[in-house]
Design a protein around this motif. Structure first.
Motif, PDB file in Angstrom:
ATOM      1  N   ILE A 583       0.864  -1.189   0.000  1.00 15.32           N
ATOM      2  CA  ILE A 583       0.000   0.000   0.000  1.00 15.32           C
ATOM      3  C   ILE A 583       0.893   1.228   0.000  1.00 15.32           C
ATOM      4  O   ILE A 583       1.756   1.379   0.872  1.00 15.32           O
ATOM      5  N   GLY A 586      -1.207   4.940   2.192  1.00 14.53           N
ATOM      6  CA  GLY A 586      -2.504   4.533   2.689  1.00 14.53           C
ATOM      7  C   GLY A 586      -3.014   5.495   3.750  1.00 14.53           C
ATOM      8  O   GLY A 586      -2.247   6.103   4.501  1.00 14.53           O
ATOM      9  N   ALA A 650      -2.512   0.430  -4.390  1.00 14.83           N
ATOM     10  CA  ALA A 650      -2.616  -0.710  -3.481  1.00 14.83           C
ATOM     11  C   ALA A 650      -2.561  -2.005  -4.265  1.00 14.83           C
ATOM     12  O   ALA A 650      -3.215  -2.145  -5.308  1.00 14.83           O
TER      13      ALA A 650
END
Length: 885
Positions: A583, A586, A650
């Protein structure tokens, strides 16, 4: 034995069959309760307890509620977990010979309510039945208000309990074998009514080779129905038929599913991640559901909750939803038009349920018509969308506008029907010729009566004379007592005497009254009969309505996910079948949404089973460790339910389970301390996690002494690393655990960055590689507002403790001298600030294998320059090899 009146004997006989429910016994315009029911209901409903003579020597306790307001009282009892049996008069009192015949027409329980006033629009109300045979556990779940019916099977009681919790049931039917209860105690901490029932004899119900197809017209799902699953389904349907006492035509579809086809989220994870409600006040606001819910319909909101409860595991299924969300993002004008049209759609699932159930009102049918009229517009929008996803194309093809149902309602039901159907006014003019004749007769009669007042005033000269009507005495002519002498003799017949007036009737008025009331009675009866005929015709088509509801709910959820993704700049995650979790930048979706005066600091995540399986995060409270770990879990859940996610990019490999150990909470009712609750959560994690799981642990071991807490934390981390091999995030204040990076090859140290300048500390909330060296606990205490004297004292004590911690191990216990002590049978004692750590090392000459290597490591250790805590960690490691204390 006391002798009761025939009516009370009737009551007692019926009550004897319904001991576990409040019996609402219809007497005229009231529902009455007697004996213990009356005493308990008076207390729970806060109504007056009275008594009556029932033929016995003592007065019988009694209380009652008016029939027109009974729903409100029933709702209170159902909300408190009680059951209510409704006993109605099933015989016309005028034709009864003796006691009026009465029967229980329905039993209302927390899991079987149908009325809207008992239900929450955006939540399902599930009734669950469970059954087990050997190690096979089956679950059947039904929402009778929407017609949903699900059946599954799993191994083990813990898996069954996890599945029950996902449904948030208001009632559980335990099909209890002779061996006794197997879920009641486990469900005790929850506010769930558990009803024990005997195991149904399936071969006695239908046949030994019975299948679900004998109960449902449509069976979907990939899972094969086993005997255990069939037993659970039959037990649930049997219970529904016994309590509802009517056909359940809307329960025509059953879905068989593998619980392993969805991500499993246990009770602790759901609570800790605040998926559908917050920990603090149990409200929806502040949860993931609250954030993602941009639905326009109640059934869409319920569907979204189901998706959050059961994230997908299959890559193709996830990408199918993603494709539809992307198409709705790309066609935002079409999406806005869809949202507008959806606002015209009522709750088709529950409308269909009430229609099939026979309780739908005329207003319900008008709502159904309005909803169906919105379907063609939705079809056109989807048909004309550029680059529409496969899922949306299939959805559009399955939509059915049901023009025949619309025409049925349009031709028969008035556009604005009254709330009370028993008073008529339901059916349109021209729908039925005889009904129109009755209406004409009623109108003409009422016009004659309206002109009667004028004629009688002129005939008698009494200007105050008036013609009126009430339900008890019918039509009348009212004259004040001061004008009675003006009335002609012989023509007026006295009907009622008031304090200041007399009411009369004339032969002509009596004749017209009979005609009008007869016409009205027949009209109202015929109207209701015609309405029921229309409702029953639609009930025969209820499957079509339910199919539309399913497609509309799915479209509503997809547009909701697209709306929130575009508003908050979410990205489509890449879904892999196996590998890493990566990720970039994030963000916590909920925390980000509520920040007003600052921007959210994003962080990266990289977890790989091969290289970086575990992240050990140190740093102070308030620096963002818990938020960071929660956001990783929420991003994964969002990705697997088909949503876009708050990140720059992601790459998500679906996880089969998420385990969380976050926050502190006592279980006072269960008699468990914070630390015991924590250990229970860890026990569930270690017992059920596997290499495909994600484990999140926040401040493991903090509820006990430092040495014990650190020992537990290290042991758990090593077990997750060596034995389970799952992706893991661990936060801790035990900075000493950072040495594990050297011995655990797939563990990496990280910490939350802090900017410290003079007396100012700024938590940067940025995750960076490497361990932290301070916790800043005293600073947190200071900004929390503790008195300055306490802060100053704490700082002085900290300096003293840190000075002691940094002392060197005395030379007299170092080097060869330690080994000389270790080669005798006496234990080695290291005293560190009151904590004694001891180990027994056998004579060196007798050591072989790992034990010899352990002593060699001790001999080579630089004990002179080792702090006591470093020495303690070394001794813990030796203990693992030697197996002695």
């Amino acid at each position: 034995m006391a002798k009761y009146t025939p009516m009370m004997e009737q009551y007692l006989a019926i009550k004897d069959q319904h001991q576990d429910a409040f019996l609402f016994f219809r007497l005229g315009d009231f529902y009455e309760l007697f004996f213990d029911d009356a005493i308990n209901a008076a207390r729970e409903l806060e109504i007056t307890l009275t008594g009556r003579e029932g033929g016995a020597e003592e007065r019988i306790p009694m209380c009652g509620v008016p029939h027109h307001s009974v729903d409100a009282y029933i709702a209170q009892l159902i909300e408190k977990g009680y059951k209510v049996a409704i006993c109605e008069q099933v015989e016309d009192p005028k034709q009864a010979k003796g006691v009026v015949k009465r029967e229980v027409t329905r039993i209302i329980t927390p899991g079987t309510v149908m009325e809207g006033k008992f239900l929450t629009d955006k939540e399902n109300n599930y009734l669950v039945a469970v059954y087990h045979e050997r190690n096979s556990f089956a679950l059947a779940a039904c929402d009778i208000s929407t017609g949903e019916f699900y059946v599954t099977e799993m191994n083990g009681i813990s898996s069954l309990l996890d599945e029950i919790v996902q449904y948030h049931p208001s009632e559980v039917i335990e099909l209890q074998p002779e061996s006794g209860s197997f879920v009641s105690e486990s469900l005790a901490p929850y506010s769930i009514v558990v009803t024990s029932r005997g195991v149904p004899r399936i071969d006695a119900v239908v046949s030994p080779d019975m299948q679900l197809g004998d109960l449902f017209s449509e069976v979907s799902g990939a899972k094969t129905c086993t005997w255990t699953m069939l037993t659970a389904a039959v037990g649930l349907i049997t219970y529904l038929k016994e309590t509802q006492k009517r056909t359940l035509g809307h329960l025509h579809r059953v879905e068989l599913y593998e619980s392993a086809s969805y991500m499993v989220l246990d009770q602790f994870t759901r609570r800790n991640l605040e998926l559908v409600e917050t920990i603090r006040d149990k409200s929806k606001k502040g949860s993931l559901l609250w954030l993602l819910d941009q639905t326009a319909t109640a059934m869409g909101a319920r569907q979204l909750r189901r998706w959050i409860d059961k994230p997908l595991l299959n890559k193709q299924d996830i990408e199918r939803r993603q494709e539809a969300v992307q198409a709705l993002i790309d066609n935002w004008l079409a999406r806005e038009e869809i949202r507008t049209r959806l606002k015209d759609v009522y709750d088709l699932e529950r409308l269909a349920g009430r229609i099939a159930y026979g309780t739908a009102s005329a207003r319900d049918l008008i709502q159904l018509k309005s909803s169906l009229l919105a379907v063609p517009a939705l079809q056109n929008i989807l048909r004309e969308m550029q680059g529409a996803a496969t899922a949306l194309q299939e959805l559009e093809a399955k939509l059915d506008a049901c023009p025949d149902i619309v025409e049925m309602i349009e031709s028969g039901i008035v556009d604005d029907p009254p709330l009370v159907m028993k008073d008529g006014g339901l059916i349109k003019e021209g729908y039925n010729a005889y009904l129109d004749q009755l209406r004409m007769a009623s109108r003409e009669g009422k016009q004659w009566i309206a002109s009667l007042e004028k004629r009688e005033r002129e005939a008698t000269g009494i200007r105050s004379l008036k013609v009126g009507y009430n339900k008890v005495f019918g039509y009348y002519i009212e004259v004040t007592k001061s004008n009675l002498t003006a009335l002609p003799e012989g023509r007026y017949e006295r009907k009622q005497t008031l304090a200041n007036a007399e009411r009369y009737i004339t032969p002509e008025l009596k004749e017209k009254e009979a005609l009008i009331l007869e016409a009205d009675e027949k009209r109202i009866e015929l109207e209701y009969q015609l309405f029921v005929e229309i409702r029953e015709k639609i009930a025969g088509q209820v499957k079509r309505v339910q199919d539309i509801a399913m497609q509309v709910a799915t479209l509503d959820v997809l547009q909701s996910l697209a709306t929130i993704a575009q508003e908050r700049s979410y990205v489509k995650p890449q879904i892999a079948t196996s590998g890493s979790l990566i990720i970039a930048d994030g963000r916590h979706p909920v925390v980000e949404s509520v920040l007003q005066h600052e921007s959210f600091v994003p962080n990266d995540t990289h977890l790989s089973s091969e290289t970086q399986q575990m992240m050990l995060i140190t740093g102070p409270n308030m620096a963002g460790k818990s938020t960071y770990m929660r956001q990783v879990a929420l991003i994964i859940i969002m990705a697997q339910l088909g949503s876009f996610v708050p990140a720059q990019s992601a790459h998500v490999t679906p996880v089969d389970r998420i385990f969380t150990r976050i926050g502190a909470a006592d279980d006072l009712v269960g008699g468990q301390s914070t630390f015991m609750v924590e250990m229970k959560e860890i026990e569930i994690t270690l017992r059920n996690a596997n290499a495909r799981s994600l484990v999140i642990i926040d401040e493991l071991g903090r509820g006990t002494s430092t040495s014990e807490g650190m020992s537990i934390a290290q042991a758990v981390i090593e077990y997750l690393h060596h034995d389970i091999g799952c992706k893991t995030l661990v936060s801790t204040h035990y900075h000493e655990l950072s040495h594990l990076e050297a011995s655990l090859p797939r563990l990496k140290n990280f910490h939350m960055a802090v900017n410290e300048s003079d007396d100012t500390v700024i938590f940067l909330r940025k995750l960076i590689e490497g361990p932290a060296d301070k916790s800043y606990g005293i600073y947190c205490a200071q900004i929390a507002g503790l008195p300055s004297s306490v802060i100053e004292r704490a700082n002085r004590l900290l300096d003293e403790y840190e000075g002691q911690m940094n002392q060197k191990v005395p030379s007299e216990i170092a080097g060869q001298e330690i080994l000389s002590v270790a080669t005798v049978d006496e234990p080695l004692q290291l005293d560190m600030f009151g904590t004694t750590v001891s180990t027994i090392v056998k004579k060196e000459s007798k050591l072989t294998g790992p034990e010899a290597k352990a002593v060699k490591k001790l001999r080579e250790a630089d004990l002179i320059n080792m702090t006591p805590l470093e020495a303690m960690n070394l001794l813990f490691e030796l203990k693992q090899h030697i197996g002695k204390e």
